[in-house]
Design an enzyme around this catalytic site. Sequence first.
Site, PDB file in Angstrom:
ATOM      1  N   LYS A  50      12.940  -1.857   1.264  1.00  0.00           N
ATOM      2  CA  LYS A  50      11.559  -1.400   1.077  1.00  0.00           C
ATOM      3  C   LYS A  50      10.634  -2.496   1.581  1.00  0.00           C
ATOM      4  CE  LYS A  50       8.490   0.411  -2.585  1.00  0.00           C
ATOM      5  NZ  LYS A  50       8.392   0.747  -4.012  1.00  0.00           N
TER       6      LYS A  50
ATOM      7  N   SER B  72       6.775   5.428  -5.167  1.00  0.00           N
ATOM      8  CA  SER B  72       6.327   4.778  -3.954  1.00  0.00           C
ATOM      9  C   SER B  72       7.442   4.449  -2.963  1.00  0.00           C
ATOM     10  CB  SER B  72       5.602   3.478  -4.315  1.00  0.00           C
ATOM     11  OG  SER B  72       6.502   2.538  -4.870  1.00  0.00           O
TER      12      SER B  72
ATOM     13  N   SER C 239       8.947   4.532  -9.367  1.00  0.00           N
ATOM     14  CA  SER C 239       8.917   4.516  -7.898  1.00  0.00           C
ATOM     15  C   SER C 239      10.275   4.543  -7.214  1.00  0.00           C
ATOM     16  CB  SER C 239       8.145   3.290  -7.413  1.00  0.00           C
ATOM     17  OG  SER C 239       6.765   3.538  -7.501  1.00  0.00           O
TER      18      SER C 239
END
Lengths: 475, 110, 492
Positions: free
Chosen positions: C74, C149, C173
């Site tokens: 990420k 997210s 997330s």
Amino acid sequence: MNLEAVIGLEIHVQLATRSKMFSGAPTVFGAAPNTQACLVDLGFPGTLPVANREAVAMAARFGLATGGRVAEHSVFARKNYFYPDLPKGYQISQYELPIVSGGAVEVAVPGHAPRTIELTRAHLEEDAGKSLHDALPNATGVDLNRAGAPLLEIVTEPQLHSPEEAGACMRSIHQMVTWIGISDGAMQEGSMRCDANISLRKRGDPNLGTRTEIKNLNSFRFVERALRCEIRRQGEVLRGGGAVAQETRLYDSRMDATRPMRDKEEANDYRYFPDPDLPPLVLESGFVEELRHTLPELPGARQDRFEADYGLSAEDARRLCESRATADYFEAAGRACGDMVLAARWVTGDLAAALNRDALDIGASRVGAGELGALLARLREGVLSGKLGKEVFQAMWSGEGGADDIIAARGLKQISDTSTLEGIVDDILASHSDQVSQYREGNTRVFGFFVGQVMRATKGRANPAIVNELLRERL
Amino acid sequence: MNNLKTPKQSEPAAEFSDAELLRAAHLTRLALDDGEKPELAATLRRIIGFVRVLQELDTEGVEPMVHPLDLRLPLRADEVTESDMRTEAQACAPDVAKGLYRVPRVIEPA
Amino acid sequence: MIEFSLAGLRRALDGGEISSRELTEACLRRIEERNPALNAFVTLCGESALKEASRADSGKAADGPLAGIPIAHKDIFCTRGVRTTAGSRILDNFVPPYDATVVERLAQAGTFLIGKTNMDEFAMGSSSETSYYGPVLNPWDLSRSPGGSSGGSAAAVAAGLVPAATGTDTGGSVRQPAALCGITGFRPSYGRVSRYGMIAFASSLDQAGSLTRTAEDAALLLDSMAGHDPRDSTCAQRPGERYSAALSPMSARALEGVRIGVVKEFMGEGLDPRCRQVFSDNMATLRGLGAAVSEVSLPRLPLSVAVYYVVAPAECSSNLARFDGVRFGLRESGADSLEALYTQSRGAGFGEEVRRRILVGGWVLSKGYFDAYYLKAQRARRLLANDFARAFESVDMLAGPTTPAPAFAVGEKINDPIQMYLNDVYTIGAALAGLPCISVPAGSVDGLPVGLQLMGRPFAEAEVLRCAHAYQLETNWHRLWPPGTTAPFDAG
């Protein structure tokens, strides 16, 4: 209007750790800009703080040394504000739960009885960097080498009543932090900085007046001078029927005046909250007790002992305890010569004068404690007269060697041999018959003349006591 | 406890006035366009109204929970572990000169 | 046939069925094909990945348990020399000079980086639409959001672009996008994995996690990720475990004696009835594995979203103060005063949602509101955590749906922050309490995947993973591929 000043100090002491409060970057003073700021100090995204055990221990030692309470549980909080020398946009500090609460220091203004000034608290925090306003054309340059250096902020109760007391209080704290070895106390490097809160009130009024805060006073002298200015200024405002505005001011040493700081944070809303990156600091009582055992004999106790054990005056004991290095030097010199009173006289006299003249700390003295002790031993033994002692000391100071070497090289050994001196005295009396007559007619003042002549003939080496005795016999 | 309002039933928080928006924007150093202010203020009033339901909860005597774990602060040895990283660190800086981070002139030292 | 999971690829690499280079090339090919539509990546590192793969093949690379396997991180994890944006314009040009601990540890395990995945800006969002780099789309239906997210990581794994990716979970997330993309999303206990090098959103909530195809893969990653890190003061002082080893042996009655509590508050009116049906099927499966399923109540749970939207913005307002245009990141040109430099750089660098949270966070910490909002929320958080602790007195694990409904349409909630916030209603509670939790693919609603969430006691990662693994041995939801997507290496 009879006004009284009420002063409290916030003193920031840089702790003498090798690495920073929350990072492993070095704390050495004077490095090239931004070469001692690591990614944590620079607030790089993703970096996190890890607290320095030694800084925590030093803060706890201060608490123990001043009789404060060392908290079993204290908390690091974030103080949020924007400034270019504050990399993260917040300073990690302690707010509601500081590591040390309470405690006190003795404050002595020469000529006044010492007073005990209570401390509110002492807490750990990280320093900010430095904004340089003259380094770059039309811009401010930011050097973050100091960012993250460990600070102990010591807050006194508002119990000081004069600039001199405030200066003395700062000196007393300086003495303590250097004594217990938690700071190098180097004022010129900014290792100790002070903010002063000051208000005036009618003498006897229990309520405090509106205070101003004078920021960033970095010497004892500036604390005193800035407070003198501010007391004068506030006095004029009040006597003129005005009101003092609560504000932060700066001291301008060139103008010798204080002026309001331009408001960088008009509301000063720091939005303190506990730092979620740092769990509570928990100190086991065992850890604190262990620290207690590492504390040296403290200045007050040592001063008392010097008076009681060595028979020194309070003033001499106080002067010898101005720093731990001085006290150590004195005791070493005294032990070496076997006469503490003599050592006290020399350390506060000739040695202090020489250090002062060359602007040296006692740690950098050109004559070591053992060497001074050896010189004093010769004085005690009568090998050297007091006058010659001073000469030998100066020679030692200029690096000519140890006391005995100098005495031998210069042939300064005192002449105490009576038969040698008899011959010299007789010669002098014989060649000064006029003065002998005068003396015998009752002009006893010429006695000193004969002593002087003997000393001159012996280049000052004659033992004055024996010379006196021989002259008196013969005259 | 069971008659707590759920957040969905909340009213916009009037206490978040336009002046409060400006104060918050100043505290957090965010430039706002005049055009966006009314809608932004209205949205934030709704968000704050939404979280205001907590105020009906009885939290008397409850210790605030700052950390999810009951940890103690770890302490590291006082050792220098970092060396000069200026070149690498300043490679991502917008403006440096003479090794310093350059910012618009700050009129007065703080 | 090669199974496109970490465990499967390990076997294939060890058995010589495939080389690391072939695997990496296959991933890059799929990325090239699919990523333009999905927008799962912000930055690709194809060249360096191929180099690493060749090194692994020639035996020159470290021989860790995951040697030769490319993964994605990420874009919130700092990667030395590789741009790290956190999905924000303010970090568009930020190239960190260091690696996050998670990145470092997974590299030591033998993985290498194939790319940085797209995400909601600074992890603030539940749809991956707040990214400066445009929204990520859901491989199951390109008109829908993958959640967020960690939406880029979830979409990349779901579409088979990479076998696994890291994510971060502050309020859901990792779990929510995993559920909406039909993969496995695991969030370890707070403090189980170091946060060092993970760009902070809300420090007391942020936790690194994983997006994988299976719970077994999550365990394989956790084997390397977990453990104490002296650079993170909130990282638990306990060594990591061999989580993957705890998954076997597994009998047909693997969950015999495990007490699972169904959270009553999750079952209310907000839950899509079709998801409710899926969940009740899930419980039947767990019962079939021997688990004792009962209902428990967490009375303060309905307040968790409100607690979260005070605590997280408060911490974020402070964490994001460092983005000031001085030392790194965007500086808006032309600012002639310090104040202008700050407000313009931050105003231009942060997107709408981030600015909203910074404003709310700064405000709830400010004079006059601190007690009523921030302290109140932290007290409520304690009560909520107490609810969880009480529940764990009578059950070993908590269960619920991961989301109230399957993936929503792109654009559906982005203009209504509160609707967006409420999408995390089932994931926020465990995050506030710092519990280990996992979302596994557990059913299908209108052809879209939905997830089952399991939550364990603090540091009961092994139990949670074991339970999820048992479930996956019994079911095939995690083996489904999105429509039009074939499994990599399928049929050669």
